[in-house]
Write a protein that holds these residues in place. Structure first.
Motif, mmCIF file in Angstrom:
data_model
loop_
_atom_site.group_PDB
_atom_site.id
_atom_site.type_symbol
_atom_site.label_atom_id
_atom_site.label_comp_id
_atom_site.label_asym_id
_atom_site.label_seq_id
_atom_site.Cartn_x
_atom_site.Cartn_y
_atom_site.Cartn_z
ATOM 1 N N SER A 146 0.848 -1.199 -0.093
ATOM 2 C CA SER A 146 0.101 -0.044 -0.069
ATOM 3 C C SER A 146 0.948 1.224 0.077
ATOM 4 O O SER A 146 1.950 1.275 0.263
ATOM 5 C CB SER A 146 -0.952 -0.107 1.079
ATOM 6 N N PRO A 147 0.165 2.448 -0.287
ATOM 7 C CA PRO A 147 0.963 3.695 -0.312
ATOM 8 C C PRO A 147 1.750 4.091 1.112
ATOM 9 O O PRO A 147 1.398 3.500 2.272
ATOM 10 C CB PRO A 147 -0.086 4.751 -0.186
ATOM 11 N N GLY A 148 2.954 4.331 0.919
ATOM 12 C CA GLY A 148 3.783 4.667 1.990
ATOM 13 C C GLY A 148 4.565 3.706 2.846
ATOM 14 O O GLY A 148 5.013 3.768 3.960
ATOM 15 N N VAL A 149 4.510 2.472 2.434
ATOM 16 C CA VAL A 149 5.149 1.325 3.096
ATOM 17 C C VAL A 149 6.480 1.248 2.829
ATOM 18 O O VAL A 149 6.994 1.664 1.714
ATOM 19 C CB VAL A 149 4.299 -0.019 2.685
ATOM 20 N N HIS A 150 6.984 0.794 3.851
ATOM 21 C CA HIS A 150 8.658 0.595 3.517
ATOM 22 C C HIS A 150 8.948 -0.640 4.080
ATOM 23 O O HIS A 150 8.770 -1.210 5.124
ATOM 24 C CB HIS A 150 9.387 1.494 4.671
ATOM 25 N N LEU A 151 9.699 -1.296 3.200
ATOM 26 C CA LEU A 151 10.146 -2.788 3.173
ATOM 27 C C LEU A 151 11.673 -2.564 3.298
ATOM 28 O O LEU A 151 12.177 -2.306 2.229
ATOM 29 C CB LEU A 151 9.934 -3.651 2.267
ATOM 30 N N ALA A 152 12.112 -2.949 4.475
ATOM 31 C CA ALA A 152 13.794 -2.801 4.574
ATOM 32 C C ALA A 152 14.285 -4.072 3.769
ATOM 33 O O ALA A 152 13.729 -4.828 2.823
ATOM 34 C CB ALA A 152 14.340 -3.176 5.948
ATOM 35 N N GLY A 153 15.753 -4.443 3.682
ATOM 36 C CA GLY A 153 16.453 -5.046 2.726
ATOM 37 C C GLY A 153 16.036 -6.703 3.173
ATOM 38 O O GLY A 153 15.575 -7.044 4.058
ATOM 39 N N SER A 168 5.744 -0.670 8.367
ATOM 40 C CA SER A 168 7.029 -1.042 7.892
ATOM 41 C C SER A 168 7.284 -2.371 8.370
ATOM 42 O O SER A 168 6.896 -2.860 9.394
ATOM 43 C CB SER A 168 8.125 0.077 8.715
ATOM 44 N N ILE A 169 8.189 -2.704 7.489
ATOM 45 C CA ILE A 169 8.893 -4.265 7.517
ATOM 46 C C ILE A 169 10.307 -4.322 7.984
ATOM 47 O O ILE A 169 11.005 -3.916 7.024
ATOM 48 C CB ILE A 169 8.358 -5.357 6.473
#
Ligand SMILES: CC(=O)SCCNC(=O)CCNC(=O)[C@H](O)C(C)(C)COP(=O)(O)OP(=O)(O)OC[C@H]1O[C@@H](n2cnc3c(N)ncnc32)[C@H](O)[C@@H]1OP(=O)(O)O
Length: 206
Positions: A146-153, A168-169
């Motif tokens: 979804s909008p504005g989600v952040h998935l790290a490495g 955030s994940i």
């Protein structure tokens, strides 16, 4: 690739998909199919039939599914694939994509998204406005970020999962198939059971 594009679904998500297709400027015409006979146009583009008309247009159109619901989008793509449809990737001109990224057909990268190097994204996914997917992620088929989600490495998201707005994940987390993550959630551990998860850090609610 054909020179005309048909988007299946003319409501909110389909409209944003059409806007991206127009920005890409690769098709001489863009129109919709929609199963609601009351909808005759969207974003100034015509609705020229319903999903029953797919076969009539299959030879001279590219197809894209503009339906936000993961399960319905999957069903429609599977029908299109069985008919041999030509299905592009849609990428807003402002999306940033790193080296060694693979993105399968039917996936859309919306405005302001960033996909960093060596990430793999499956078919029929939505990477919604302003979401970031960092390096070495593996995103399964029919996922919605979804909008504005952040998935790290090095995050893995299983098929059909929906990551809610602004969540955030953490790096290296593995989320299994058919998981819903609530708006604003933070995921710091693997999720191995399908269900609905909310909060900071997430807890399972169903
Ligand atoms: C361009 C676009 O619009 S893209 C779409 C973007 N939209 C989203 O990302 C929406 C994400 N959806 C959500 O956050 C939803 O609330 C869901 C999917 C997590 C849950 O929805 P539902 O299944 O209807 O659950 P429901 O509303 O009954 O909530 C269940 C419980 O979780 C809580 N809850 C629901 N969502 C959240 C959340 N995001 N954060 C914290 N708690 C939450 C509710 O308060 C409720 O708690 P309670 O049992 O203690 O009363």
């Amino acid at each position: 690739m054909k020179n005309k594009l048909l988007i299946i679904g003319a409501s909110g998500h389909g409209k944003v998909v059409a806007d991206i297709a127009l920005e890409m400027n690769e098709w001489e015409s863009v129109a919709f199919l929609d199963d609601n006979p009351a909808v005759t146009s969207s974003l100034g583009l015509n609705v020229i039939g319903s999903s029953e008309d797919i076969e009539r247009f299959i030879n001279d159109h590219d197809f894209f599914v503009g339906i936000g619901d993961n399960a319905i989008r999957k069903k429609v793509y599977e029908k299109l694939e069985s008919l041999g449809a030509s299905i592009p990737v849609l990428r807003h001109p402002s999306a940033i994509v790193g080296k060694e990224v693979t993105i399968k057909h039917g996936t859309v990268l919306m405005a302001g998204t960033i996909v960093n190097c060596s990430t793999r994204i499956g078919r029929g996914c939505i990477v919604n406005t302003g979401a970031t997917i960092d390096h070495d992620n593996c995103i399964g088929d029919f996922v919605h970020i979804s909008p504005g989600v952040h998935l790290a490495g090095a995050v893995t998201i299983g098929e059909g999962s929906w990551i809610g707005i602004g969540s955030s994940i953490k790096n290296s987390v593995v989320i299994c198939n058919e998981v819903k993550i609530g708006a604003g959630a933070v995921v710091i551990d693997n999720i191995a059971t399908s269900g609905i998860y909310v909060g900071v850090p997430v807890r399972r609610v169903r």
